[in-house]
Design a protein around this motif. Structure first.
Motif, PDB file in Angstrom:
ATOM      1  N   UNK A   1     -17.182 -20.982   7.078  1.00  0.00           N
ATOM      2  CA  UNK A   1     -18.601 -21.301   7.123  1.00  0.00           C
ATOM      3  C   UNK A   1     -19.391 -20.092   7.629  1.00  0.00           C
ATOM      4  N   UNK A   2     -18.900 -19.473   8.665  1.00  0.00           N
ATOM      5  CA  UNK A   2     -19.578 -18.304   9.208  1.00  0.00           C
ATOM      6  C   UNK A   2     -19.628 -17.149   8.231  1.00  0.00           C
ATOM      7  N   UNK A   3     -18.545 -16.932   7.509  1.00  0.00           N
ATOM      8  CA  UNK A   3     -18.489 -15.833   6.532  1.00  0.00           C
ATOM      9  C   UNK A   3     -19.470 -16.060   5.388  1.00  0.00           C
ATOM     10  N   UNK A   4     -19.592 -17.303   4.923  1.00  0.00           N
ATOM     11  CA  UNK A   4     -20.570 -17.621   3.866  1.00  0.00           C
ATOM     12  C   UNK A   4     -21.979 -17.318   4.362  1.00  0.00           C
ATOM     13  N   UNK A   6     -22.932 -15.206   6.746  1.00  0.00           N
ATOM     14  CA  UNK A   6     -23.112 -13.764   6.923  1.00  0.00           C
ATOM     15  C   UNK A   6     -23.315 -13.074   5.572  1.00  0.00           C
ATOM     16  N   UNK A   7     -22.474 -13.381   4.615  1.00  0.00           N
ATOM     17  CA  UNK A   7     -22.567 -12.737   3.294  1.00  0.00           C
ATOM     18  C   UNK A   7     -23.882 -13.026   2.581  1.00  0.00           C
ATOM     19  N   UNK A   8     -24.460 -14.194   2.837  1.00  0.00           N
ATOM     20  CA  UNK A   8     -25.701 -14.580   2.176  1.00  0.00           C
ATOM     21  C   UNK A   8     -26.932 -14.421   3.059  1.00  0.00           C
ATOM     22  N   UNK A   9     -26.741 -13.769   4.209  1.00  0.00           N
ATOM     23  CA  UNK A   9     -27.830 -13.491   5.152  1.00  0.00           C
ATOM     24  C   UNK A   9     -28.549 -14.757   5.602  1.00  0.00           C
ATOM     25  N   UNK A  11     -29.346 -17.038   8.563  1.00  0.00           N
ATOM     26  CA  UNK A  11     -29.407 -16.923  10.014  1.00  0.00           C
ATOM     27  C   UNK A  11     -29.568 -18.325  10.572  1.00  0.00           C
ATOM     28  N   UNK A  12     -28.451 -19.016  10.651  1.00  0.00           N
ATOM     29  CA  UNK A  12     -28.503 -20.422  11.011  1.00  0.00           C
ATOM     30  C   UNK A  12     -27.194 -20.849  11.669  1.00  0.00           C
ATOM     31  N   UNK A  13     -27.145 -22.121  11.996  1.00  0.00           N
ATOM     32  CA  UNK A  13     -25.940 -22.700  12.564  1.00  0.00           C
ATOM     33  C   UNK A  13     -24.909 -22.929  11.464  1.00  0.00           C
ATOM     34  N   UNK A  14     -23.650 -22.880  11.832  1.00  0.00           N
ATOM     35  CA  UNK A  14     -22.580 -23.264  10.922  1.00  0.00           C
ATOM     36  C   UNK A  14     -21.683 -24.254  11.648  1.00  0.00           C
ATOM     37  N   UNK A  15     -21.155 -25.204  10.908  1.00  0.00           N
ATOM     38  CA  UNK A  15     -20.257 -26.210  11.470  1.00  0.00           C
ATOM     39  C   UNK A  15     -19.017 -26.279  10.604  1.00  0.00           C
ATOM     40  N   UNK A  16     -17.894 -26.510  11.230  1.00  0.00           N
ATOM     41  CA  UNK A  16     -16.651 -26.721  10.513  1.00  0.00           C
ATOM     42  C   UNK A  16     -15.925 -27.868  11.198  1.00  0.00           C
TER      43      UNK A  16
END
Length: 82
Positions: A1-4, A6-9, A11-16
């Motif tokens: 989730x974090x990598x997606x 970062x790659x798409x710029x 700037x938000x929360x990610x959850x897994x």
């Protein structure tokens, strides 16, 4: 989730979450809680299953209009099953 993100710029929360089954209730609850932040306009939902010979991917983009979303467990189940 974090990598997606970062790659798409994004700037938000990610959850897994690691779950044994597709949990519509948990997904809808998380999406609705995420929209409680008024700066959030969209949420990308993904379910990935990789078990023995089973490979399954489901993704949905949920957008919020005018500060509300009508996203429900029923809608999610219908999308997932189609």
């Amino acid at each position: 989730a974090g990598e997606i993100a970062i790659r798409n710029k994004f700037f938000s929360e990610t959850f897994l979450y690691l779950c044994e089954f597709f949990d519509e209730k948990q997904i809808v609850s998380t999406v609705k809680n995420t929209f409680s932040d008024t700066t959030t306009t969209a949420v990308l939902v993904a379910w990935i299953e990789n078990f023995e010979n089973t490979r399954e991917v489901f993704m949905a983009l949920v957008e919020c209009g005018n500060g509300t979303t009508k996203f429900s467990e029923k809608q999610l189940t219908e999308l997932y099953n189609n």
